[in-house]
Design an enzyme around this catalytic site. Structure first.
Site, PDB file in Angstrom:
ATOM      1  N   GLN A 146       0.692  -1.321   0.086  1.00  0.00           N
ATOM      2  CA  GLN A 146       0.026  -0.186  -0.002  1.00  0.00           C
ATOM      3  C   GLN A 146       0.761   1.237   0.072  1.00  0.00           C
ATOM      4  O   GLN A 146       0.704   2.346  -0.800  1.00  0.00           O
ATOM      5  CB  GLN A 146      -0.960  -0.069   1.350  1.00  0.00           C
ATOM      6  CG  GLN A 146      -1.889   1.220   1.257  1.00  0.00           C
ATOM      7  CD  GLN A 146      -2.865   1.089   0.109  1.00  0.00           C
ATOM      8  OE1 GLN A 146      -3.234  -0.093  -0.441  1.00  0.00           O
ATOM      9  NE2 GLN A 146      -3.661   1.885  -0.456  1.00  0.00           N
ATOM     10  N   TRP A 188      -6.808   9.347  -4.406  1.00  0.00           N
ATOM     11  CA  TRP A 188      -6.844   8.272  -5.303  1.00  0.00           C
ATOM     12  C   TRP A 188      -6.344   6.769  -4.694  1.00  0.00           C
ATOM     13  O   TRP A 188      -6.707   5.874  -4.980  1.00  0.00           O
ATOM     14  CB  TRP A 188      -6.237   8.298  -6.560  1.00  0.00           C
ATOM     15  CG  TRP A 188      -6.541   9.613  -7.354  1.00  0.00           C
ATOM     16  CD1 TRP A 188      -6.363  10.743  -7.561  1.00  0.00           C
ATOM     17  CD2 TRP A 188      -7.639   9.327  -8.472  1.00  0.00           C
ATOM     18  NE1 TRP A 188      -7.001  11.470  -8.385  1.00  0.00           N
ATOM     19  CE2 TRP A 188      -8.092  10.653  -9.005  1.00  0.00           C
ATOM     20  CE3 TRP A 188      -8.586   8.413  -8.763  1.00  0.00           C
ATOM     21  CZ2 TRP A 188      -8.944  10.942  -9.961  1.00  0.00           C
ATOM     22  CZ3 TRP A 188      -9.604   8.556  -9.676  1.00  0.00           C
ATOM     23  CH2 TRP A 188      -9.613   9.972 -10.242  1.00  0.00           C
ATOM     24  N   VAL A 189      -5.255   6.985  -3.484  1.00  0.00           N
ATOM     25  CA  VAL A 189      -4.890   5.865  -2.923  1.00  0.00           C
ATOM     26  C   VAL A 189      -5.106   6.062  -1.563  1.00  0.00           C
ATOM     27  O   VAL A 189      -4.899   7.096  -0.962  1.00  0.00           O
ATOM     28  CB  VAL A 189      -3.112   5.995  -3.303  1.00  0.00           C
ATOM     29  CG1 VAL A 189      -2.878   4.514  -2.796  1.00  0.00           C
ATOM     30  CG2 VAL A 189      -3.205   5.672  -4.856  1.00  0.00           C
ATOM     31  N   ALA A 190      -5.594   4.978  -0.864  1.00  0.00           N
ATOM     32  CA  ALA A 190      -5.852   5.133   0.483  1.00  0.00           C
ATOM     33  C   ALA A 190      -4.554   5.136   1.113  1.00  0.00           C
ATOM     34  O   ALA A 190      -3.609   4.408   0.739  1.00  0.00           O
ATOM     35  CB  ALA A 190      -6.601   3.884   1.123  1.00  0.00           C
ATOM     36  N   GLU A 203     -16.229   4.238  -6.867  1.00  0.00           N
ATOM     37  CA  GLU A 203     -15.217   3.034  -7.384  1.00  0.00           C
ATOM     38  C   GLU A 203     -16.198   1.740  -7.487  1.00  0.00           C
ATOM     39  O   GLU A 203     -16.576   1.180  -6.741  1.00  0.00           O
ATOM     40  CB  GLU A 203     -14.227   2.625  -6.192  1.00  0.00           C
ATOM     41  CG  GLU A 203     -13.374   3.687  -5.986  1.00  0.00           C
ATOM     42  CD  GLU A 203     -11.907   3.338  -5.349  1.00  0.00           C
ATOM     43  OE1 GLU A 203     -12.064   1.962  -4.814  1.00  0.00           O
ATOM     44  OE2 GLU A 203     -10.961   3.836  -5.115  1.00  0.00           O
ATOM     45  N   HIS A 212      -8.051  -3.071   1.399  1.00  0.00           N
ATOM     46  CA  HIS A 212      -7.491  -4.314   0.815  1.00  0.00           C
ATOM     47  C   HIS A 212      -6.403  -4.862   1.895  1.00  0.00           C
ATOM     48  O   HIS A 212      -6.234  -6.224   1.711  1.00  0.00           O
ATOM     49  CB  HIS A 212      -6.477  -3.834  -0.371  1.00  0.00           C
ATOM     50  CG  HIS A 212      -7.540  -3.587  -1.557  1.00  0.00           C
ATOM     51  ND1 HIS A 212      -8.012  -4.363  -2.127  1.00  0.00           N
ATOM     52  CD2 HIS A 212      -7.845  -2.294  -2.003  1.00  0.00           C
ATOM     53  CE1 HIS A 212      -8.831  -3.878  -3.316  1.00  0.00           C
ATOM     54  NE2 HIS A 212      -8.580  -2.769  -3.134  1.00  0.00           N
ATOM     55  N   SER A 266      -6.413   1.272   4.213  1.00  0.00           N
ATOM     56  CA  SER A 266      -7.179   0.754   3.029  1.00  0.00           C
ATOM     57  C   SER A 266      -7.833  -0.678   3.420  1.00  0.00           C
ATOM     58  O   SER A 266      -6.993  -1.508   4.034  1.00  0.00           O
ATOM     59  CB  SER A 266      -5.847   0.400   2.163  1.00  0.00           C
ATOM     60  OG  SER A 266      -6.334  -0.471   0.933  1.00  0.00           O
ATOM     61  N   HIS A 320     -15.110  -1.613  -6.528  1.00  0.00           N
ATOM     62  CA  HIS A 320     -14.473  -2.099  -5.147  1.00  0.00           C
ATOM     63  C   HIS A 320     -15.668  -2.715  -4.330  1.00  0.00           C
ATOM     64  O   HIS A 320     -16.476  -1.908  -4.034  1.00  0.00           O
ATOM     65  CB  HIS A 320     -14.014  -0.833  -4.410  1.00  0.00           C
ATOM     66  CG  HIS A 320     -13.415  -1.222  -3.314  1.00  0.00           C
ATOM     67  ND1 HIS A 320     -12.037  -1.196  -2.948  1.00  0.00           N
ATOM     68  CD2 HIS A 320     -13.806  -1.105  -1.967  1.00  0.00           C
ATOM     69  CE1 HIS A 320     -11.683  -1.577  -1.609  1.00  0.00           C
ATOM     70  NE2 HIS A 320     -13.025  -1.550  -1.073  1.00  0.00           N
ATOM     71  N   ASP A 333     -11.198  -5.622  -5.632  1.00  0.00           N
ATOM     72  CA  ASP A 333     -11.359  -4.873  -6.874  1.00  0.00           C
ATOM     73  C   ASP A 333     -11.855  -6.033  -8.044  1.00  0.00           C
ATOM     74  O   ASP A 333     -10.843  -6.916  -8.378  1.00  0.00           O
ATOM     75  CB  ASP A 333     -10.136  -4.011  -7.342  1.00  0.00           C
ATOM     76  CG  ASP A 333     -10.026  -2.955  -6.291  1.00  0.00           C
ATOM     77  OD1 ASP A 333     -10.866  -2.571  -5.562  1.00  0.00           O
ATOM     78  OD2 ASP A 333      -8.725  -2.481  -6.454  1.00  0.00           O
TER      79      ASP A 333
END
Length: 234
Positions: A117, A145-147, A204, A154, A152, A207, A161
């Site tokens: 991440q 755009w990115v956790a 998203e 993920h 996250s 997601h 995703d």
């Protein structure tokens, strides 16, 4: 002598009060540390996400970081991606149902480590810096755009995703099928376009997050997001 005795008694009492105060401070510090810790960013303290409502309903976002002791048992998918073993049966069931109806889809991203991440974040920041943005501007844009590492889903292993196999289905067809059917398998569209002000994340459609069939059905039928659902439980 009496004056001396009174003075001695006063000193003992004062010492007792001081020791009692110190003990209270230590106890308060332990309580605070149990809910606030600093696993990710130096001396900055973050609130830790709670599993009080169950592992499937842990709420992770910019205000709630993944606990430092969070553990994941993983199952590897056929394409090498990994997910929390507890969601694998429902995930497979959902994919089987979609494929039986002629849809082509696959897990583009599953579990990520903290390091992975962070690498994604670094790459996004670097990309914006290469466009001429300052470090602070690049970081701010990248976080849209990115956790932030540690926030996250993920990293929980219970979010995936899902992309379309465009040789069989269009992206829109796959996303529409998921939006209409995922809840029956315990998954929710985590970041709907009409909830960005609450989730802090842009739309998203790919997601999907596992919350369990009961919670997913409630969230879907009420048209709410996970943050709103958690509030109804408290």
């Amino acid at each position: 002598m009496k004056r001396y005795a009174r003075r001695k008694k006063f000193k003992v009492k004062k010492l007792f009060i001081l020791l009692f105060t110190v003990m209270l401070c230590v106890m308060a510090g332990k309580v605070l540390h149990s809910s606030l810790t600093t696993p990710f960013l130096g001396n900055i303290t973050h609130h830790m996400a709670s599993e009080d409502h169950g592992w499937n309903l842990i709420l992770v976002n910019r205000e709630n970081y993944i606990p430092a002791d969070y553990e994941v048992q993983l199952t590897e998918l056929s394409n090498g991606k990994k997910v929390d073993s507890r969601i694998y049966p429902e995930l497979q069931e959902m994919f089987n149902a979609a494929r039986a109806q002629g849809y082509g889809l696959f897990v583009r991203e599953g579990y990520r480590t903290q390091e992975e991440q962070q690498q994604l974040m670094n790459e996004k920041i670097e990309a914006y810096e290469n466009e001429g943005k300052s470090k602070s501007e690049a970081k701010k844009l990248a976080e849209q755009w990115v956790a932030i590492p540690g926030t996250s889903e993920h990293q929980l292993g219970i979010a995936v995703d899902i992309n379309a196999d465009t040789t069989k289905s269009s992206r829109d067809d796959v996303y529409n099928w998921l939006e209409e059917n995922a809840h029956t398998y315990g998954f929710i569209k985590r970041y709907p376009s009409n909830k960005t002000d609450i989730t802090g994340v842009i739309n998203e459609p790919w997601h999907y997050r596992y919350v369990g069939k009961e919670a997913a059905s409630a969230i879907y039928s009420q048209g709410i997001c996970l943050e709103e659902y958690i509030e109804t439980l408290e």
